[in-house]
Write a protein that holds these residues in place. Structure first.
Motif, PDB file in Angstrom:
ATOM      1  N   GLU A  11      -2.774  -7.264  -4.408  1.00 16.20           N
ATOM      2  CA  GLU A  11      -3.598  -7.224  -3.199  1.00 16.20           C
ATOM      3  C   GLU A  11      -4.517  -8.435  -3.125  1.00 16.20           C
TER       4      GLU A  11
ATOM      5  N   ASP B 239      -7.087   6.955   4.553  1.00 15.18           N
ATOM      6  CA  ASP B 239      -6.775   6.106   3.400  1.00 15.18           C
ATOM      7  C   ASP B 239      -6.719   6.928   2.115  1.00 15.18           C
TER       8      ASP B 239
ATOM      9  N   LYS C 204       0.823  -1.209   0.000  1.00 15.70           N
ATOM     10  CA  LYS C 204       0.000   0.000   0.000  1.00 15.70           C
ATOM     11  C   LYS C 204       0.855   1.256   0.000  1.00 15.70           C
TER      12      LYS C 204
END
Length: 560
Positions: free
Chosen positions: A63, A372, A33
């Motif tokens: 992912e 995020d 990430k």
């Protein structure tokens, strides 16, 4: 191995996403990430839409593999399975034998891509279609050519891929093609039947990893009943569903399903996750915590949305983040952040009910979502804020707000009422003793008229005085407490609320904008200030209970 996002090796995509991101075997979700966010901050979708899509596809591939436990070796070998053109080198021995059985001529046939350039596509398609012992590459070629020759209902592409997987269940290249196809625009009417068909063909341990994007698309149609029934049929067809894959799938799909699913279904899936909690890998703790916050918000969502346009807009952004593609969700959240940074009055009005029980669940989730999105779109600060200096300035801010309050109309009204309150409070300790003393004096007068006894008079006066003191003290405390509880505290609360809305809130928001302090740092600074002036305790109270302040502080991160 690190990679410079400014100069990526695009030739590594889509076959080697691990090397493209500069990751090694055993990479963590955090590593993936962090690297992905570095690329996205450089290749923003508005300026580099093509590059963004390629980076996003590579990230989703890694992912998804990490989520479902695929090894790094498998990821890097995926690219090899696309090199079917070099048949003698890449075909497995069994596949090579099948090719030799089919080749009756002594001449080496031209590569298929050269034949397509010079020959009839339809003839080549028919030839491959009639070939008995097909290789994985033959199925791939048939799938591609079907889009040109045999379109009909548009399903021939995926049908050939599924036939190939039936013949070669372990063929990674065909699996990747199927996964990519499911990530595209599959006709809504075909989604259910494709999933059911796949549940009969694909190995149990690969079913959810391959079909994951199609499940999200099916859920996005808005018909949760179809989604639920299709999932039940597929799980029935699978002989033995991999528990770990089911855990990963439910953790992922619940993020979207929570908005449309019925509570019974959600409860069933949560119960399954709770029963298998010890099997959830550590890197999925993020998903577990996020789902817990999402579930808490959904429980109060309707009450939160009710009656305010700003809260409805925030709710829609939250839903876009969880239910739409990442680009759409990010744009919706970013638009809300800019809106809140600019429209402070509307933001304050949206969170004006300081005792509302719906704000906390929303904010807990919004904080997570904002972090995020910010990781992808906001550059880290180049300089650290000197908190020592701003701590001193926070003290000056509280002193300034106290001066403004005293010089304002609200401050004058508050001070006047406080004086009256003190007078009434003090009077409550003297009125009752005075009244009792007057009653005693009256009794004495009557006694003198009737008997004239001096001793009797003194006794009555003493008793009246003592009773007046006792009742006065007790009654004074009781009366003062009632006045404070019923009149003064409500009045003071209303005055503090008015001062906060008209004076203090704007000053604190301006201070946040200038200082770029986080809400939690500012809160800690204000709570550490001694209660030496009238307004300070109330400022502390509202700083702790006003959700508009942390929302504004978060939004500032996106506009600086």
């Amino acid at each position: 191995m690190s990679v410079n996002p400014d100069q990526p090796d695009w030739s590594l995509l889509p076959h080697a996403p691990l090397r493209f991101f500069g990751l090694s075997a055993g990479f963590s979700h955090r590593d993936l990430k962090r690297t992905y966010n570095q690329f996205i901050r450089h290749y923003k979708p508005e300026r580099f839409p093509h590059e963004f899509q390629r980076i996003r596809a590579a990230y989703e591939q890694l992912e998804n593999a990490l989520r479902y436990g695929q090894s790094a070796e498998d990821l890097e070998s995926t690219g090899q399975s696309y090199e079917w053109m070099a048949q003698a080198e890449t075909l497995m021995p069994r596949q090579q034998e099948r090719r030799e059985e089919c080749d009756t001529s002594t001449e080496t046939p031209s590569p298929l891509h050269e034949r397509i350039r010079s020959g009839s596509v339809t003839a080549i398609y028919r030839e491959l279609q009639e070939r008995k012992n097909k290789t994985p590459y033959d199925y791939y070629a048939l799938a591609v050519l079907a889009d040109v020759v045999d379109r009909r209902d548009g399903r021939k592409f995926v049908e050939w891929i599924l036939q190939g997987l039936t013949a070669f269940p372990n063929e990674i290249g065909l699996m990747r093609l199927l996964h990519a196809y499911f990530g595209g625009a599959v006709e809504p009417g075909h989604q259910e039947s494709l999933l059911v068909e796949c549940s009969k063909i694909i190995r149990e341990d690969l079913f959810f990893p391959l079909t994951d994007p199609l499940w999200r698309a099916l859920l996005g149609t808005g018909n949760f009943g179809n989604f639920r029934d299709t999932l039940r049929r597929c799980e029935t067809n699978l002989k033995e569903v991999n528990i770990d894959n089911r855990i990963a799938f439910y953790l992922q799909i619940l993020r979207s399903a929570m908005w449309v699913a019925d509570p019974v279904w959600i409860g069933e899936k949560y119960e399954f996750l709770e029963q298998n909690f010890d099997r959830i890998p550590g890197f999925l703790d993020y998903d577990v915590e996020l789902l817990a916050r999402l579930r808490a918000y959904v429980a109060v969502r309707e009450s939160f949305r009710e009656g305010d346009e700003v809260r409805q807009r925030l709710d829609q952004a939250m839903r876009d983040y969880f239910c739409e593609d990442q680009l759409t969700g990010d744009r919706s959240v970013l638009a809300c952040q800019v809106f809140m940074a600019q429209e402070t009055e509307r933001l304050a009005a949206a969170f004006a009910e300081f005792g509302s029980m719906t704000y906390a669940p929303f904010y807990a989730l919004w904080l997570w979502v904002s972090y995020d999105v910010g990781e992808r779109h906001v550059e880290p600060p180049k300089e650290q804020v000197d908190e020592r200096i701003w701590h001193e300035r926070t003290n000056a801010l509280c002193t300034q707000m106290e001066r403004q309050t005293r010089s304002s109309r609200l401050g004058a009204k508050w001070a006047t009422r406080r004086v009256l309150y003190r007078i009434v409070q003090a009077s409550s300790f003297f009125v009752l003793p005075l009244m009792i003393s007057m009653v005693g004096a009256g009794i004495v007068s009557v006694s003198n008229t009737n008997s004239g006894g001096r001793a009797r008079e003194d006794a009555i006066i003493a008793l009246a005085t003592l009773a007046g003191v006792i009742i006065g003290v007790c009654g004074g405390f009781w009366t003062s407490k009632q006045i404070t509880k019923r009149y003064w505290h409500p009045f003071e609360f209303r005055m503090a609320a008015e001062c906060y809305r008209q004076i203090w809130q704007d000053e604190i928001m301006n201070f946040l904008a200038r200082s770029q302090l986080s809400y939690h740092v500012l809160r800690a600074f204000i709570l550490s200030i001694p209660n030496t002036v009238t307004s300070t305790p109330w400022v502390k109270y509202y700083v702790e209970h006003d959700y508009a302040l942390p929302m504004f502080a978060i939004a500032q991160r996106f506009v600086v």
